[in-house]
Design an enzyme around this catalytic site. Structure first.
Site, mmCIF file in Angstrom:
data_model
loop_
_atom_site.group_PDB
_atom_site.id
_atom_site.type_symbol
_atom_site.label_atom_id
_atom_site.label_comp_id
_atom_site.label_asym_id
_atom_site.label_seq_id
_atom_site.Cartn_x
_atom_site.Cartn_y
_atom_site.Cartn_z
ATOM 1 N N GLU A 63 0.841 -1.200 -0.031
ATOM 2 C CA GLU A 63 -0.137 -0.097 0.166
ATOM 3 C C GLU A 63 0.879 1.211 0.042
ATOM 4 O O GLU A 63 0.435 2.190 -0.572
ATOM 5 C CB GLU A 63 -0.901 0.121 1.118
ATOM 6 C CG GLU A 63 -1.874 -0.939 1.350
ATOM 7 C CD GLU A 63 -2.954 -0.783 0.177
ATOM 8 O OE1 GLU A 63 -3.787 0.387 -0.103
ATOM 9 O OE2 GLU A 63 -3.196 -1.755 -0.893
ATOM 10 N N SER A 94 -52.709 -29.366 35.089
ATOM 11 C CA SER A 94 -52.116 -29.956 36.573
ATOM 12 C C SER A 94 -50.702 -29.443 36.938
ATOM 13 O O SER A 94 -50.697 -29.703 38.324
ATOM 14 C CB SER A 94 -52.345 -31.328 36.584
ATOM 15 O OG SER A 94 -53.737 -31.923 36.249
#
Length: 801
Positions: free
Chosen positions: A87, A478
């Protein structure tokens, strides 16, 4: 002519001066509007929020930019060199601007009539990304140049590279080298090889174009270019470059296989974080969130729920196939499967879709991808009798509208679901499967800490994100009874109390003014006469429960449920005793943890600690994490553990629920082969099935039902529809804990009693069984007959003496 020459010379002298003055003026004008480079010293980019399991494994991430900050010292030297070579080769030489590169780019831009190429240094790229916008104008480039010169004076080269390598976008949502290293190689950045460093350094120019996922060959060519640049700059030798180029780099996509396993739990955490801290901090703040989820348990929980729902779907019979493909559509179907299986080959036990291509004796012939398979009709009795029919004939399931069995017809070209049983030879051995329609939920909690160890909110999160464990309010049937019975124990009942199981009729006025009758019934449609308190709960007798509730008071029982952790307001009538108030599975389990924890309610939690990006603790359930001056709103908002019922009541209801397992509706739980207590739950219309149970160290709830409420099917009770998932989960989960019995409080008394009347019996009476009692609640007298027997026994003993 002399005058013209004079003016010309003056212009030649004035123009540079004018240009210089203009440039100086522009510099001062622009400089006044530029951000200060000093702000870069406090670099705080958006970071990933990570969610961790109880063993530190990452189970989820949330971010706008997937970035993980890594100190410059941890970055390999060759990684830095690779990026510099690719770069900005003169990075360590220039002072922010590379004038040769700028001149070269300027010439190309003039020819192109606009910005065609940049001559940016790494310093300029940092200035653009962190201090400016990305607009492609000469003004922005001018600002960039000024800022770059200032940055080089204020920051060291290492500081600039630290910013650059953490900020840069490297494809597939990865920002910075650490996130990219995880993305492409499933490694931390310090573990990268030279070959891998060169691949990453080749990405900034065009992350999508050079992605090793999408364009592997192109990425390798770019890698070679980077290596050549590194050799040219003297960073590596040609031998090192050749070795790196020859290295076979394994591209390992960062696929978190836990995402689906923990998906419902992850979403619960995400919603809390967003509500508590806001979406901005959630997606950019880099929070570190430690949770209570236990991955081994979570894996087992998910499989238990899925397998249980599949078994339920089979019990309901084979549904007629919905899709029949013609020849052209089949070829497209196979082509897609070939591509899918090439990436993820089908493994033994995996599910897939197949096409019916014929029948040979007692085998259904199928095809999937480019492979044939067979399904044994004999081993598919749940769906049978099966028969393949011509494509034009209508498909049918093995149940008619009335639920009666009939022949199952599979037209040629039918798309069916199968599971791979064996693939060592062709044809593959397959089993016929059916995708469930019913849904399920399972939650497991450590009753002593309140920490959720497993959470499954449905069959598949990708199909439905609705979390039934925490969001679905369903009738518990229940399963509510232990709460009613616990309340009764505190109102003077004992496990030996005897209640008459006889018919009841209640009348009440409805809106029309007419009287409406309600006749509570037992599931077996029978009445059993005198019934002990223990047996009534063990056998889940509805009528006895209603009588107990009527005696202790509806409001009292509703308030009792509330203090056990049931937050939903209870329906305040006698139907409350049969589970007429819809609650979430998590609520129901919370109440049961009170029994498991000796009467102490520990509110459930799934987050144990939250840290910010700097490691500061924002929330924690551990008081030691905070100083005394810490603000209350910085602590995890959770009520502290508190005693809500006595240890004796908690033990007695647990002891009775052990009878539910030994001799009642919870008999399936015996399969875990250790002491456990629990209770089934079934609504009258079989729309909801529950099993809630626990061992001394872990409590768990399993629920099954349809999202659009309808009966689960004939005999699909809590024992049959919900308990199997609980059993399959607990069989594996309990392996983490030593075998243990429930702790008996020292104050508990045991006395021989007669189950028929609840009165004391002589210790040697063959009819006697030992019952547990809270202190001072045991019966104090025997029946007249038993007293006579006791006196005769005493006289006999005296005569012998």
């Amino acid at each position: 002519m002399k005058r013209f020459i004079k003016y010309f010379l003056l212009c030649l002298v004035a123009m540079p001066l004018l240009g210089a003055a203009t440039l100086v003026g522009a510099y001062f004008y622009v400089s006044a509007t530029l951000p200060k480079v000093e702000t870069l010293s406090d670099y705080r980019p958006p970071l990933i929020t990570r969610i961790y399991a109880d063993d530190g494994t990452i189970i989820a991430e949330y971010s706008k930019e997937r970035r993980i900050l890594v100190p410059f010292e941890k970055m390999p030297k060759q990684l830095v060199q690779a990026f510099v070579a690719a770069e900005d080769a003169s990075f360590f030489k220039h002072q922010g601007l590379d004038f040769q590169s700028i001149l070269r780019a300027a010439l190309k831009n003039v020819k192109a009539g606009g910005i065609a190429q940049g001559g940016s240094t790494i310093t300029q790229q940092v200035a653009k990304k962190l201090l400016l916008t990305s607009e492609r104008t000469f003004t922005r480039k001018f600002k960039e140049a000024i800022l770059s010169l200032r940055m080089e004076k204020y920051l060291s080269k290492e500081d600039i590279l630290y910013l650059y390598l953490n900020q840069i976008y490297l494809g597939h949502r990865a920002y910075g080298v650490e996130a990219a290293a995880e993305n492409y190689f499933d490694k931390n950045v310090e573990q990268l090889t030279l070959a891998e460093c060169a691949i990453l350094a080749g990405l900034p120019q065009a992350p999508s174009r050079y992605s090793p996922y999408r364009n592997y060959d192109r990425a390798m060519k770019r890698q070679k270019y980077v290596l050549e640049r590194m050799v040219k700059e003297g960073f590596i030798t040609q031998v090192e470059a050749d070795a790196a180029a020859a290295e076979e780099v394994a591209i390992k996509p960062r696929l978190n296989n836990l995402l689906e396993v923990t998906a419902y739990f992850n979403e619960q955490v995400r919603r809390y974080l967003e509500e508590r801290f806001g979406s901005d901090l959630l997606y950019t703040g880099g929070l570190q969130v430690e949770t209570s989820i236990n991955l081994p348990m979570q894996h087992v929980a998910r499989e238990a729920v899925k397998e249980n729902l599949r078994n339920h779907a089979k019990r309901q019979g084979f549904r007629a196939v919905e899709t029949v493909l013609d020849e052209e559509a089949q070829q497209e179907f196979f082509a897609e499967q070939i591509e899918t299986f090439s990436d993820e080959p089908l493994q033994i036990g995996d599910f897939a879709e197949a096409i019916v291509i014929g029948q040979q004796g007692d085998q259904i012939l199928c095809k999937l991808a480019d492979t044939t398979g067979v399904i044994s009709i004999k081993e598919s009795k749940w769906a049978g009798p099966l028969r393949v029919v011509p494509a034009e004939e209508e498909a049918s399931g093995n149940r008619d509208e009335d639920g009666n069995r009939q022949e199952t017809k599979l037209p040629l070209g039918s798309v069916i679901e199968v599971r791979l049983v064996a693939n060592s030879t062709e044809p593959w051995q397959l089993s016929l499967e059916q995708h469930p329609i019913a849904q399920g939920a399972l939650v497991a909690i450590d009753p002593f800490t309140g920490q959720i160890k497993a959470m499954v909110g449905g069959y598949e999160f990708s199909e439905s994100q609705f979390n039934r464990a925490t969001q679905a309010k369903r009738l518990p049937g229940s399963a509510i009874k232990p709460i009613i019975y616990a309340a009764a124990l505190d109102k003077g009942y004992t496990p030996a109390s005897v209640i008459l199981d006889t018919p009841l009729i209640y009348e009440e006025k409805v809106d029309t003014g007419e009287l409406e009758e309600w006749k509570p019934r037992n599931y077996e449609e029978k009445f059993y006469g005198p019934t002990s308190f223990r047996k009534a709960l063990a056998k889940s007798r509805n009528v006895v429960t209603i009588k107990i509730l009527e005696d202790i008071g509806i409001n009292y029982a509703a308030n009792y449920a509330s203090k056990l952790g049931i937050e939903t307001p209870m329906q305040r009538d006698l139907t409350m005793g049969l589970g007429s108030t819809a609650v979430t599975p998590l609520e129901m389990l919370t109440a049961y943890t009170v029994f498991a924890n000796g009467g102490i309610l520990v509110p459930p939690t799934y987050i144990t600690r939250i840290k910010d990006r700097d490691g500061r603790i924002l929330e924690s359930i551990d008081p030691a994490d905070f100083s005394t001056g810490m603000a209350e709103d910085q602590r995890l908002i959770r009520k502290p553990p508190r005693r809500v019922i006595s240890p004796e009541t908690a033990y007695l209801i647990t002891n009775i629920m052990e009878s539910v397992v030994r001799e009642g509706t919870g008999w399936r739980a015996k399969a875990i082969d250790r002491p456990s207590a629990g209770k089934t739950g079934t609504t009258n219309d079989l729309k909801d099935a529950w099993y809630v149970g626990y061992i001394p160290q872990l409590a768990c709830v399993s629920w099954v039902g349809y999202d659009q409420e309808r009966p689960l099917g004939k005999s699909e009770t809590g024992s049959r529809a919900a308990a199997p998932a609980w059993v399959d989960f607990m069989k594996e989960a309990v392996k983490q804990y030593p075998l243990a019995n429930f702790k008996v409080p020292d104050s508990i008394e045991f006395h021989p009693v007669d189950e028929k009347n609840g009165l004391l019996l002589a210790e040697d009476d063959p009819e006697a069984y030992y019952e547990a009692f809270a202190p001072g609640t045991a019966p104090t007298k025997m029946s007249d007959e038993d007293q006579l027997k006791a006196r005769d026994f005493f006289r006999l003993e005296m005569d012998v003496f």
